[in-house]
Design an enzyme around this catalytic site. Sequence first.
Site, PDB file in Angstrom:
ATOM      1  N   ARG A   1       9.409  -0.493  36.952  1.00  0.00           N
ATOM      2  CA  ARG A   1       8.932  -1.146  35.712  1.00  0.00           C
ATOM      3  C   ARG A   1       9.862  -2.308  35.409  1.00  0.00           C
TER       4      ARG A   1
ATOM      5  N   GLU B   1      12.046  -2.811  28.899  1.00  0.00           N
ATOM      6  CA  GLU B   1      12.110  -2.400  27.497  1.00  0.00           C
ATOM      7  C   GLU B   1      13.542  -2.333  26.954  1.00  0.00           C
TER       8      GLU B   1
ATOM      9  N   HIS C   1      13.078  -3.035  23.071  1.00  0.00           N
ATOM     10  CA  HIS C   1      12.801  -2.325  21.822  1.00  0.00           C
ATOM     11  C   HIS C   1      13.349  -3.064  20.610  1.00  0.00           C
TER      12      HIS C   1
ATOM     13  N   GLN D   1       0.847   6.114  14.493  1.00  0.00           N
ATOM     14  CA  GLN D   1       1.202   7.033  13.410  1.00  0.00           C
ATOM     15  C   GLN D   1       1.536   8.453  13.868  1.00  0.00           C
TER      16      GLN D   1
ATOM     17  N   TYR E   1      16.189  -0.928  28.380  1.00  0.00           N
ATOM     18  CA  TYR E   1      16.987   0.234  28.781  1.00  0.00           C
ATOM     19  C   TYR E   1      18.056  -0.190  29.800  1.00  0.00           C
TER      20      TYR E   1
HETATM   21  P1  FAD Z   1     -12.451   9.075   2.385  1.00  0.00           P
HETATM   22  O1  FAD Z   1     -12.226   8.208   3.536  1.00  0.00           O
HETATM   23  O2  FAD Z   1     -12.109   8.547   1.048  1.00  0.00           O
HETATM   24  O3  FAD Z   1     -13.988   9.518   2.384  1.00  0.00           O
HETATM   25  C1  FAD Z   1     -14.600  10.212   1.355  1.00  0.00           C
HETATM   26  C2  FAD Z   1     -16.109  10.046   1.432  1.00  0.00           C
HETATM   27  O4  FAD Z   1     -16.723  10.950   0.556  1.00  0.00           O
HETATM   28  C3  FAD Z   1     -16.601   8.665   1.031  1.00  0.00           C
HETATM   29  O5  FAD Z   1     -17.360   8.095   2.068  1.00  0.00           O
HETATM   30  C4  FAD Z   1     -17.442   8.909  -0.206  1.00  0.00           C
HETATM   31  O6  FAD Z   1     -18.569   8.037  -0.300  1.00  0.00           O
HETATM   32  C5  FAD Z   1     -17.884  10.341   0.007  1.00  0.00           C
HETATM   33  N1  FAD Z   1     -18.236  11.072  -1.226  1.00  0.00           N
HETATM   34  C6  FAD Z   1     -17.443  11.311  -2.298  1.00  0.00           C
HETATM   35  N2  FAD Z   1     -18.113  12.065  -3.196  1.00  0.00           N
HETATM   36  C7  FAD Z   1     -19.349  12.308  -2.687  1.00  0.00           C
HETATM   37  C8  FAD Z   1     -20.480  13.032  -3.134  1.00  0.00           C
HETATM   38  N3  FAD Z   1     -20.486  13.685  -4.275  1.00  0.00           N
HETATM   39  N4  FAD Z   1     -21.574  13.055  -2.364  1.00  0.00           N
HETATM   40  C9  FAD Z   1     -21.590  12.402  -1.165  1.00  0.00           C
HETATM   41  N5  FAD Z   1     -20.536  11.708  -0.696  1.00  0.00           N
HETATM   42  C10 FAD Z   1     -19.437  11.671  -1.437  1.00  0.00           C
HETATM   43  N6  FAD Z   1      -4.858   5.640   6.797  1.00  0.00           N
HETATM   44  C11 FAD Z   1      -4.101   5.708   7.875  1.00  0.00           C
HETATM   45  O7  FAD Z   1      -3.786   6.799   8.336  1.00  0.00           O
HETATM   46  N7  FAD Z   1      -3.679   4.588   8.516  1.00  0.00           N
HETATM   47  C12 FAD Z   1      -3.997   3.367   8.071  1.00  0.00           C
HETATM   48  O8  FAD Z   1      -3.581   2.378   8.671  1.00  0.00           O
HETATM   49  C13 FAD Z   1      -4.797   3.267   6.922  1.00  0.00           C
HETATM   50  N8  FAD Z   1      -5.130   2.059   6.438  1.00  0.00           N
HETATM   51  C14 FAD Z   1      -5.887   1.994   5.315  1.00  0.00           C
HETATM   52  C15 FAD Z   1      -6.202   0.736   4.808  1.00  0.00           C
HETATM   53  C16 FAD Z   1      -6.977   0.631   3.672  1.00  0.00           C
HETATM   54  C17 FAD Z   1      -7.288  -0.733   3.138  1.00  0.00           C
HETATM   55  C18 FAD Z   1      -7.452   1.797   3.027  1.00  0.00           C
HETATM   56  C19 FAD Z   1      -8.297   1.708   1.805  1.00  0.00           C
HETATM   57  C20 FAD Z   1      -7.133   3.040   3.523  1.00  0.00           C
HETATM   58  C21 FAD Z   1      -6.336   3.150   4.657  1.00  0.00           C
HETATM   59  N9  FAD Z   1      -5.948   4.368   5.173  1.00  0.00           N
HETATM   60  C22 FAD Z   1      -5.202   4.439   6.299  1.00  0.00           C
HETATM   61  C23 FAD Z   1      -6.245   5.609   4.475  1.00  0.00           C
HETATM   62  C24 FAD Z   1      -7.357   6.402   5.139  1.00  0.00           C
HETATM   63  O9  FAD Z   1      -8.492   5.588   5.274  1.00  0.00           O
HETATM   64  C25 FAD Z   1      -7.629   7.637   4.305  1.00  0.00           C
HETATM   65  O10 FAD Z   1      -6.498   8.458   4.301  1.00  0.00           O
HETATM   66  C26 FAD Z   1      -8.805   8.435   4.844  1.00  0.00           C
HETATM   67  O11 FAD Z   1      -9.955   7.645   4.864  1.00  0.00           O
HETATM   68  C27 FAD Z   1      -9.056   9.652   3.993  1.00  0.00           C
HETATM   69  O12 FAD Z   1     -10.134  10.331   4.528  1.00  0.00           O
HETATM   70  P2  FAD Z   1     -11.068  11.291   3.699  1.00  0.00           P
HETATM   71  O13 FAD Z   1     -12.151  11.678   4.634  1.00  0.00           O
HETATM   72  O14 FAD Z   1     -10.262  12.347   3.084  1.00  0.00           O
HETATM   73  O15 FAD Z   1     -11.649  10.435   2.499  1.00  0.00           O
HETATM   74  P1  NAP Z   2       0.759   4.828  -1.519  1.00  0.00           P
HETATM   75  O1  NAP Z   2       1.261   4.505  -0.189  1.00  0.00           O
HETATM   76  O2  NAP Z   2       1.120   6.100  -2.140  1.00  0.00           O
HETATM   77  O3  NAP Z   2       1.228   3.648  -2.480  1.00  0.00           O
HETATM   78  C1  NAP Z   2       0.928   3.585  -3.819  1.00  0.00           C
HETATM   79  C2  NAP Z   2       1.692   2.429  -4.469  1.00  0.00           C
HETATM   80  O4  NAP Z   2       1.363   2.409  -5.835  1.00  0.00           O
HETATM   81  C3  NAP Z   2       3.187   2.568  -4.377  1.00  0.00           C
HETATM   82  O5  NAP Z   2       3.712   1.311  -4.049  1.00  0.00           O
HETATM   83  C4  NAP Z   2       3.608   3.018  -5.770  1.00  0.00           C
HETATM   84  O6  NAP Z   2       4.872   2.393  -5.959  1.00  0.00           O
HETATM   85  C5  NAP Z   2       2.518   2.456  -6.646  1.00  0.00           C
HETATM   86  N1  NAP Z   2       2.199   3.311  -7.803  1.00  0.00           N
HETATM   87  C6  NAP Z   2       2.004   4.645  -7.808  1.00  0.00           C
HETATM   88  N2  NAP Z   2       1.692   5.072  -9.046  1.00  0.00           N
HETATM   89  C7  NAP Z   2       1.659   3.976  -9.820  1.00  0.00           C
HETATM   90  C8  NAP Z   2       1.399   3.763 -11.216  1.00  0.00           C
HETATM   91  N3  NAP Z   2       1.101   4.760 -12.018  1.00  0.00           N
HETATM   92  N4  NAP Z   2       1.500   2.513 -11.691  1.00  0.00           N
HETATM   93  C9  NAP Z   2       1.816   1.486 -10.888  1.00  0.00           C
HETATM   94  N5  NAP Z   2       2.070   1.623  -9.572  1.00  0.00           N
HETATM   95  C10 NAP Z   2       1.994   2.859  -9.046  1.00  0.00           C
HETATM   96  O7  NAP Z   2      -0.811   4.757  -1.547  1.00  0.00           O
HETATM   97  P2  NAP Z   2      -1.847   3.671  -1.068  1.00  0.00           P
HETATM   98  O8  NAP Z   2      -1.234   2.355  -0.810  1.00  0.00           O
HETATM   99  O9  NAP Z   2      -2.929   3.774  -2.082  1.00  0.00           O
HETATM  100  O10 NAP Z   2      -2.367   4.222   0.291  1.00  0.00           O
HETATM  101  C11 NAP Z   2      -3.135   5.434   0.330  1.00  0.00           C
HETATM  102  C12 NAP Z   2      -2.862   6.155   1.597  1.00  0.00           C
HETATM  103  O11 NAP Z   2      -3.414   5.442   2.687  1.00  0.00           O
HETATM  104  C13 NAP Z   2      -1.385   6.240   1.815  1.00  0.00           C
HETATM  105  O12 NAP Z   2      -0.968   7.588   1.724  1.00  0.00           O
HETATM  106  C14 NAP Z   2      -1.150   5.681   3.161  1.00  0.00           C
HETATM  107  O13 NAP Z   2      -0.476   6.604   4.008  1.00  0.00           O
HETATM  108  C15 NAP Z   2      -2.495   5.394   3.744  1.00  0.00           C
HETATM  109  N6  NAP Z   2      -2.416   4.076   4.329  1.00  0.00           N
HETATM  110  C16 NAP Z   2      -1.662   3.909   5.420  1.00  0.00           C
HETATM  111  C17 NAP Z   2      -1.530   2.672   5.978  1.00  0.00           C
HETATM  112  C18 NAP Z   2      -0.699   2.462   7.201  1.00  0.00           C
HETATM  113  O14 NAP Z   2      -0.561   1.334   7.643  1.00  0.00           O
HETATM  114  N7  NAP Z   2      -0.155   3.467   7.818  1.00  0.00           N
HETATM  115  C19 NAP Z   2      -2.161   1.601   5.421  1.00  0.00           C
HETATM  116  C20 NAP Z   2      -2.920   1.788   4.289  1.00  0.00           C
HETATM  117  C21 NAP Z   2      -3.032   3.039   3.762  1.00  0.00           C
HETATM  118  P3  NAP Z   2       5.781   2.636  -7.228  1.00  0.00           P
HETATM  119  O15 NAP Z   2       5.524   4.061  -7.629  1.00  0.00           O
HETATM  120  O16 NAP Z   2       7.167   2.358  -6.770  1.00  0.00           O
HETATM  121  O17 NAP Z   2       5.323   1.630  -8.185  1.00  0.00           O
HETATM  122 FE1  SF4 Z   3      -1.043   6.826  18.891  1.00  0.00          FE
HETATM  123 FE2  SF4 Z   3      -3.418   8.003  18.608  1.00  0.00          FE
HETATM  124 FE3  SF4 Z   3      -2.726   5.983  16.994  1.00  0.00          FE
HETATM  125 FE4  SF4 Z   3      -3.319   5.568  19.561  1.00  0.00          FE
HETATM  126  S1  SF4 Z   3      -4.706   6.281  17.954  1.00  0.00           S
HETATM  127  S2  SF4 Z   3      -1.604   4.723  18.481  1.00  0.00           S
HETATM  128  S3  SF4 Z   3      -2.463   7.381  20.508  1.00  0.00           S
HETATM  129  S4  SF4 Z   3      -1.735   7.976  17.130  1.00  0.00           S
END
Ligand code: FAD
Ligand code: NAP
Ligand code: SF4
Length: 675
Positions: free
Chosen positions: A217, A167, A255, A342, A169
């Site tokens: 390693r 890695e 790294h 993460q 090191y």
């Molecule tokens: P949600 O996942 O939004 O779930 C809410 C649920 O509530 C939904 O299933 C909805 O149908 C249900 N619901 C709402 N209102 C009602 C109601 N009245 N009755 C019954 N059901 C209801 N996060 C990461 O940490 N790492 C990532 O790499 C990552 N990648 C992502 C990529 C994409 C494309 C997207 C869209 C999101 C990603 N996220 C990632 C974000 C992550 O998925 C969210 O932070 C997480 O799902 C939030 O969890 P939650 O349970 O709060 O809400």
């Molecule tokens: P986000 O990371 O907060 O990004 C939102 C984007 O929208 C930013 O680029 C922001 O940039 C822009 N934005 C915000 N307000 C806006 C407005 N009023 N008009 C136009 N642009 C605006 O949120 P997200 O992409 O929706 O993701 C949601 C959550 O899921 C995030 O918190 C993230 O941590 C998680 N997630 C994580 C991963 C991962 O790989 N770890 C992947 C997907 C999602 P500007 O304000 O500069 O325009």
């Molecule tokens: Fe790290 Fe847990 Fe994500 Fe695996 S699932 S990479 S152990 S944070």
Amino acid sequence: MSNPYPHMLEPLDLGFTTLKNRVLMGSMHTGLEDRRKDFPKLAEYFAERARGGVGMMVTGGFSPNIEGWLAPFGSKMSMPWEVGRHHQVTDAVHNEGGKICLQLLHAGRYGYSPLCVSASPIKSPISMFKPRELSGRGIRRTIRDYANSAKLAKKAGYDGVEIMGSEGYFLNQFLVTHVNKRTDEWGGSFENRMRLPVEVVRAVREAAGDDFIIIYRLSMADLIKDGSTWEEVVTLGKAIEAAGATIINTGIGWHEARVPTIVTSVPRGAFTWVTQRMKEHVDLPLITTNRINDPKVAEDILARGDADMVSMARPFLADPDFVKKAEEDRAEEINTCIGCNQACLDHIFVGKRSTCLVNPRACYETELVAKPATHKKRVAVVGAGPAGLSASTTLAQRGHEVTLFDADDKIGGQFNIAKQIPGKEEFYETLRYFDVLLKKEGVEVKLNTKVAANDLLKAGFDEVILATGIVPRVPKIPGVDHKKVLSYIDVVVHKKPVGEKVAIIGAGGIGFDVAELLVHEGTSPSLDIEKFNEEWGVDTDYENRGALDKPKPEAPARQVVMLQRKESKMGKGLGKTSGWVHRASLKMKQVQMITGASYDLIDDKGLHVTLNEEKKELIECDTIVLCAGQLSRRDLQEELEQAGMPTHLIGGSKLAGELDAKRAIREGFEVAVAI
Ligand code: FAD
Ligand code: NAP
Ligand code: SF4
């Protein structure tokens, strides 16, 4: 009971001792190693994993002297008074029938310390400190320091040590010419450059005696330009064997390498080919590693004969009972590591304790405990996203009666969107895990059920948890209702047609993911090792130094422009250890990244923007995808609270800003242990 994984569960006889199976929990720095007061937590962390049946474990890295520190006052094993605390760990592991080795890690020029040293005074791209060139006497002293550390490790009750030689090191730094410019007996020819690691192994064996495991390693593919050739790797392997090592573990990539090696978009088992190449050259047992997170994958690797053992590290953060569940043919109950980094590596890089996105108890074993409930309650959880899933399964495990509602026809919330992104296929596993757990714990799941506050009140629940997630933000841009504008949900979930030229508004995690989806076509490289190797330039024929080839990415499926209003670097908020992979991947696909944009108008021609407050520009495009962040969905809260219902908000419904699944799952767990 039939044995579902005969190769993985087969004992390994090392002559003087036997490992109960072929699974090593690889070294991970957790942040609990650095301070004496954290050792009881570290001991329980390892004990839980020993109870879970893993064959052997390796601790996080301990440096053999101060110069080898990863960071000032970091973990070190060089003084007799540093031994005592380790008995807590080794006793705890041995009481559970486990085995554990201490990793000896000298950081060399990767040390984030002004005292760091290396073969030559050449700064690494990942530390701000320029290393001092170690003198010949200094090298001899360092070899003695390794031997001393190994002796102390034995005294502390460890079954062996792992000498970290990969890695990038310290020991690895001596092997390659871009860091080792020496002209003395430690530099120049490969024989000289490999002298240090070989002498370290010899000295450690001499100091620790025969009945002590020495894992070395070895960097089998440096993945850097001036890395070792295959002939050099083999020569080193043979010399390490002759010097007295017990096992050789595979190291992949420095790294500073620009090839992803462990993030989720790396295919499972992508690097076992290199361990397999080594098999014919040495007789020692070989361990293979990187992106092995499933017992079937491990079994296939071992059955193919690619290696004698598999190393998994993060999978044991995600699930300490990985081996036990596999042994008992309950693999579907394994909480799978999704390779997101993460909560583990990303934490360590900012000096936080490591944990796990899918298992918030990891490294908090003594602090986050789900005790049986004293009064059984009827609890409604609304929303089956990560937050609601975590809350409902933990509540049920504690003995509460739980009903989980979701408006959708499946559990998972936004993870159902995430899992469709190329490179995020592992997110399926979290949903599989929770699905199994919901059934096992007897949670009543009501899908296709959008609940109103009144439904919950009428049903007479004792408490309600709102995990209703988010709604996507629609930015106020003139023309945002134009037919060429789609939300990320339209694109990923509803598969609405997307044109050739695309502008993405918003460059957060979702903006990056949508860009990935739109530029890729066909099989995702994360599911196809050959395609991955082509895209990133991994030379499996090993014709080049470091096993590095020219990347040959496929042409992008579309022309994509990503925009954000901020002037900061694109993707700054992405994970420390994964953000660079996303940026590099989109760069390969020629995605244009525009910062400092303000959005003026959307019309038939495309997106009109002003750049850096002065330059007007038209971004011609067929489709505009909104990825502009999210807003909390809390429509049920007020009515429930007004009616006196104890109501808890978690995940996105609590706070949409800076939301991620790590926070959602942790909050679900925390609320569930408090009810
Ligand atoms: P949600 O996942 O939004 O779930 C809410 C649920 O509530 C939904 O299933 C909805 O149908 C249900 N619901 C709402 N209102 C009602 C109601 N009245 N009755 C019954 N059901 C209801 N996060 C990461 O940490 N790492 C990532 O790499 C990552 N990648 C992502 C990529 C994409 C494309 C997207 C869209 C999101 C990603 N996220 C990632 C974000 C992550 O998925 C969210 O932070 C997480 O799902 C939030 O969890 P939650 O349970 O709060 O809400
Ligand atoms: P986000 O990371 O907060 O990004 C939102 C984007 O929208 C930013 O680029 C922001 O940039 C822009 N934005 C915000 N307000 C806006 C407005 N009023 N008009 C136009 N642009 C605006 O949120 P997200 O992409 O929706 O993701 C949601 C959550 O899921 C995030 O918190 C993230 O941590 C998680 N997630 C994580 C991963 C991962 O790989 N770890 C992947 C997907 C999602 P500007 O304000 O500069 O325009
Ligand atoms: Fe790290 Fe847990 Fe994500 Fe695996 S699932 S990479 S152990 S944070």
